[in-house]
Design an enzyme around this catalytic site. Structure first.
Site, mmCIF file in Angstrom:
data_model
loop_
_atom_site.group_PDB
_atom_site.id
_atom_site.type_symbol
_atom_site.label_atom_id
_atom_site.label_comp_id
_atom_site.label_asym_id
_atom_site.label_seq_id
_atom_site.Cartn_x
_atom_site.Cartn_y
_atom_site.Cartn_z
ATOM 1 C CG ASP A 67 -27.542 -32.953 43.704
ATOM 2 O OD1 ASP A 67 -28.384 -32.751 44.811
ATOM 3 O OD2 ASP A 67 -26.890 -32.722 42.748
ATOM 4 C CG ASN A 136 -18.256 -25.593 38.733
ATOM 5 O OD1 ASN A 136 -20.077 -25.443 38.147
ATOM 6 N ND2 ASN A 136 -18.143 -26.526 39.284
ATOM 7 C CG HIS A 138 -22.311 -27.906 39.569
ATOM 8 N ND1 HIS A 138 -21.170 -27.501 40.486
ATOM 9 C CD2 HIS A 138 -23.768 -27.142 39.997
ATOM 10 C CE1 HIS A 138 -22.428 -27.048 41.464
ATOM 11 N NE2 HIS A 138 -23.412 -26.814 41.156
ATOM 12 C CD GLU A 143 -18.646 -29.705 40.672
ATOM 13 O OE1 GLU A 143 -18.855 -28.989 39.736
ATOM 14 O OE2 GLU A 143 -18.361 -30.060 42.009
HETATM 15 C C1 F6R Z 1 -28.815 -29.551 44.127
HETATM 16 C C2 F6R Z 1 -28.006 -29.320 42.997
HETATM 17 C C3 F6R Z 1 -27.229 -28.367 42.184
HETATM 18 C C4 F6R Z 1 -27.939 -26.430 42.271
HETATM 19 C C5 F6R Z 1 -26.423 -25.998 42.087
HETATM 20 C C6 F6R Z 1 -26.983 -24.063 42.532
HETATM 21 O O1 F6R Z 1 -29.535 -30.479 44.731
HETATM 22 O O2 F6R Z 1 -27.704 -29.719 42.462
HETATM 23 O O3 F6R Z 1 -26.581 -28.343 41.068
HETATM 24 O O4 F6R Z 1 -28.460 -26.684 41.694
HETATM 25 O O5 F6R Z 1 -25.334 -25.914 43.263
HETATM 26 O O6 F6R Z 1 -26.681 -24.337 44.344
HETATM 27 P P1 F6R Z 1 -27.692 -23.031 44.946
HETATM 28 O O7 F6R Z 1 -29.202 -22.889 44.540
HETATM 29 O O8 F6R Z 1 -27.645 -23.540 46.784
HETATM 30 O O9 F6R Z 1 -27.051 -21.982 44.082
#
Ligand code: F6R
Length: 254
Positions: A67, A136, A138, A143
């Site tokens: 992303d 959450n 995702h 989301e």
């Molecule tokens: C990052 C991504 C997100 C993260 C998720 C967890 O490229 O796509 O889905 O993997 O938000 O983030 P952290 O690792 O910072 O807890």
């Protein structure tokens, strides 16, 4: 799903890096799906270390990131392209034109998403997708409520994701409201999926992802339907699963 216990963040990172390293050694032309965020930082550090020791070679491999924020490109230090460059790419030997991140500066969402999907399919799909998990549920920026059948698309970030990501910005108003993300379909089409999670804040959502009903309101639950998912998580992130379903875990310490 295979769940591997790691005692702490460092051990989680080493275990996950081992799986990625094995993938690249077995198939040097592997297409790696990569993630940003706090979870994979230790994995990238470990892979850099092994690269420096001559144990791993990325020169024939490819990467596609999950992303990118809309409006930011690699010149912005909050962009995911910048994150990847600073935390991984600049230390190892991927060929420059073998690494891909959605182009946040292309504001034509339809064009950018189609371009990115074509990159993934021209590469023959993803061999191993690394995923973190949001509080959450995702995955990527899919989301709660995300349609399971979508490929790369533009999304509106959920308020709690903006809040969680605000730590990387001066204030939460600075966090972009939109992002391009691979869809659940791109992720589910990966041949293998490697999920990493660390810390108590991930414990309940990790349990839900593995044992909850499969539903769009918790996007990570879809992973239950993939036939090759490995979860590597530390003791804190596994604490709810250990409390409720201890037998689910491989290599649980005695
Ligand atoms: C990052 C991504 C997100 C993260 C998720 C967890 O490229 O796509 O889905 O993997 O938000 O983030 P952290 O690792 O910072 O807890």
């Amino acid at each position: 799903m295979k769940i591997i216990y790691a005692k702490d963040y460092e051990s989680m990172s080493r275990n996950a890096a081992n799986i990625i390293s094995a993938q690249v050694i077995i198939n040097p032309k592997s297409v790696l799906g990569l993630a940003t965020g706090s979870s994979p930082l230790g994995v990238y550090k470990q892979l850099i270390d092994w690269y420096n020791k001559g144990d791993i070679d990325f020169s024939s491999a490819y990467s596609v990131n999950l992303d990118e924020y809309v409006g930011l490109d690699s010149s912005s230090d909050q962009s995911y392209a910048y994150f990847m460059e600073q935390n991984f790419f600049k230390y190892i030997n991927f060929q420059k034109d073998h690494t891909f991140v959605p182009n946040g500066k292309n504001l034509d969402a339809q064009n950018e998403c189609a371009r990115y999907n074509k990159i993934i399919s021209d590469l023959g799909g993803i061999d191993l997708q690394l995923l973190g998990i949001g509080h959450n549920g995702h995955i990527g920026f899919n989301e709660p409520g995300a349609a399971f059948e979508k490929e790369t698309h533009q999304i509106q970030l959920a308020p709690d994701t903006i809040e969680a990501n605000a730590r990387f910005f001066e204030k939460s108003e600075d966090v972009p409201q939109k992002a391009y993300t691979m869809g659940i379909k791109n992720i589910m089409n990966a041949k293998k999926i490697l999920v990493i999670a660390s810390g108590l804040a991930k414990a309940d959502i990790l349990y839900e992802a593995v044992f909850g009903a499969i539903r769009p309101s918790v996007p990570a639950t879809i992973l239950q339907l993939h036939n090759d998912v490995t979860i590597v998580a530390d003791a804190d992130a596994l604490s709810t699963i250990i409390a409720k379903v201890p037998n689910a875990i491989e290599r649980l310490p005695k």
